[in-house]
Design an enzyme around this catalytic site. Structure first.
Site, short mmCIF file in Angstrom:
data_model
loop_
_atom_site.label_atom_id
_atom_site.label_comp_id
_atom_site.label_asym_id
_atom_site.label_seq_id
_atom_site.Cartn_x
_atom_site.Cartn_y
_atom_site.Cartn_z
CB SER A 188 18.39 24.14 41.46
OG SER A 188 18.57 24.67 42.75
CE1 TYR A 201 22.11 28.12 39.67
CE2 TYR A 201 20.46 27.82 41.39
CZ TYR A 201 21.48 27.31 40.60
OH TYR A 201 21.86 25.99 40.73
CE LYS A 205 20.42 25.52 37.73
NZ LYS A 205 21.04 24.48 36.89
N1 LIG Z 1 26.06 22.73 44.03
C1 LIG Z 1 24.81 22.88 44.38
O1 LIG Z 1 24.49 23.11 45.56
C2 LIG Z 1 23.72 22.77 43.38
C3 LIG Z 1 22.39 22.71 43.84
C4 LIG Z 1 21.37 22.62 42.91
C5 LIG Z 1 21.63 22.55 41.56
N2 LIG Z 1 22.94 22.61 41.13
C6 LIG Z 1 23.19 22.55 39.69
O2 LIG Z 1 23.92 21.39 39.41
C7 LIG Z 1 24.79 21.62 38.29
C8 LIG Z 1 26.22 21.27 38.67
O3 LIG Z 1 26.58 22.06 39.79
P1 LIG Z 1 27.97 21.90 40.52
O4 LIG Z 1 27.77 22.40 41.89
O5 LIG Z 1 28.53 20.54 40.29
O6 LIG Z 1 28.82 22.99 39.71
P2 LIG Z 1 30.42 23.17 39.60
O7 LIG Z 1 30.67 24.64 39.63
O8 LIG Z 1 31.14 22.32 40.57
O9 LIG Z 1 30.70 22.62 38.13
C9 LIG Z 1 30.12 23.24 37.02
C10 LIG Z 1 30.94 22.87 35.80
O10 LIG Z 1 30.32 23.51 34.68
C11 LIG Z 1 31.35 24.03 33.85
N3 LIG Z 1 30.85 25.14 33.05
C12 LIG Z 1 30.48 26.38 33.48
N4 LIG Z 1 30.18 27.15 32.43
C13 LIG Z 1 30.33 26.40 31.33
C14 LIG Z 1 30.18 26.64 29.94
N5 LIG Z 1 29.81 27.84 29.49
N6 LIG Z 1 30.43 25.63 29.06
C15 LIG Z 1 30.81 24.42 29.52
N7 LIG Z 1 31.00 24.14 30.82
C16 LIG Z 1 30.77 25.12 31.71
C17 LIG Z 1 32.43 24.50 34.84
O11 LIG Z 1 33.69 24.65 34.21
C18 LIG Z 1 32.39 23.39 35.87
O12 LIG Z 1 33.27 22.36 35.55
C19 LIG Z 1 24.61 23.09 37.93
O13 LIG Z 1 23.67 23.19 36.88
C20 LIG Z 1 24.02 23.71 39.18
O14 LIG Z 1 23.25 24.84 38.91
C21 LIG Z 1 23.96 22.70 42.02
#
Ligand SMILES: NC(=O)c1ccc[n+]([C@@H]2O[C@H](COP(=O)([O-])OP(=O)(O)OC[C@H]3O[C@@H](n4cnc5c(N)ncnc54)[C@H](O)[C@@H]3O)[C@@H](O)[C@H]2O)c1
Length: 313
Positions: A188, A201, A205
């Protein structure tokens, strides 16, 4: 001067010549690689095909994981959707199958090493060896550190960070056997710069980027040839999946909140071109590199001016 002294001087001259030659070779290599990187910046590598690759995506039941699953399936990949949420995960698989893609659903809590190993064994028997591993599942406690519970901190590290190590231990050996594979990790922008309300967090990351850099070196420095195993680390800013509850953006044109589809277009492109690390948007990569040259307080002025991040939940 006796014979031993002469031999000693001769040895020193020889060592001096060897070191000088090594330094010359090093400088040539550095310049050649630098020019090649500049060339590659303007003429990017062609995107590779992922047809027939067995692509495991953690957190495929929602957000970017789901979008990646849909995109890679559209490109002919056999997608293994993994999530702790069986309903969302099955929905992703159904959407892929409706589009005539190939997908399988596996329920797994990625914080459990034994569950990952059991799942890995099942996948090997039922589908085959995973050739692309996308560690995407993530959680984000968003509040000041002193208001974050021990449980929230531990879960954040287990999902966002430790799970990457467990999946690597489960799936990397088969990639090493064939010298073929690709590991993708979701970090991230919070893994590049520290942000308030995101202390654990950011820790997870930053750790992901560190682990990716270290595994890259472990493979590169191994005497066996693992050049066929690629690594890509992804650093998005804010993507509209619901994970970031209260985003604050002062200049949306510079740092706009992206849809999962837009973000995933960048991710799939980076994976197919085998980039080592990207930020989304890409401009943040260069802005960050540039400002890191200055003394520590200087970029903080820019950060204050941009005044964006996440408000506490
Ligand atoms: N959304 C953002 O703005 C953003 C920005 C930077 C990085 N990220 C990273 O990108 C990745 C995806 O983010 P997103 O926004 O699509 O998240 P999201 O919340 O939409 O989806 C995350 C998924 O992970 C699953 N999950 C959570 N805990 C779990 C576990 N213990 N075992 C298996 N599955 C599990 C959830 O059920 C969900 O389906 C994450 O690692 C997040 O940190 C997101």
């Amino acid at each position: 001067m006796d014979r031993t002294d002469e031999q000693g001087i001769g040895m020193k001259i020889y060592q001096g010549v060897v070191i000088t030659l090594e330094v010359i070779v090093l400088i040539i290599k550095m310049y050649a690689t630098w020019f090649y990187s500049i060339y590659k910046f303007f003429v990017p590598p062609e995107p590779k095909s992922v047809k027939g690759e067995i692509i495991l995506i953690t957190g495929a039941g929602h957000g970017m994981g789901r979008e990646m699953a849909l995109s890679f399936a559209k490109l002919g990949g056999i997608v293994i959707c993994v999530d702790i949420n069986p309903t969302g995960n099955q929905e992703t698989v159904d959407m892929i199958k409706e589009n005539k893609g190939k997908a399988h659903s596996y329920f797994c809590d990625v914080t459990s090493r034994s569950s990952i190993n059991e799942m890995a064994e099942k996948i090997r028997k039922e589908v085959g060896d995973v050739t692309m591993l996308i560690n995407n599942a993530g959680v984000m406690p968003c509040k000041p550190l002193l208001q974050t519970s021990e449980k929230e901190i531990r879960i954040a590290f287990e999902v966002n960070c430790l799970s990457h190590l467990w999946t690597l231990q489960a799936f990397l050996p088969a990639m090493m056997e064939r010298n073929h594979g690709h590991i993708v990790a979701m970090s991230s922008m919070a893994g590049v710069i520290g942000l308030r309300n995101l202390v654990p967090y950011c820790g997870t990351k930053f750790a992901v980027r560190g682990m990716m850099e270290a595994i890259h070196e472990e493979l590169r420095e191994d005497p066996r040839d693992f050049s066929g195993i690629k690594l890509t680390c992804i650093c998005p800013y804010i993507v509209d999946t619901g994970l970031c509850k209260n985003p604050k953006i002062k200049f949306p044109s510079l740092m706009k909140i992206l849809s999962p589809k837009e973000a995933v277009e960048n991710i799939v492109d980076a994976v197919r071109r085998e980039y080592h690390e990207i930020t989304i948007p890409s401009s943040l990569y260069y802005i960050n590199q540039m400002f890191r040259i200055f003394p520590r307080p200087v970029p903080l002025h820019i950060k204050d001016f941009l005044d964006s991040g996440l408000e506490a939940q």
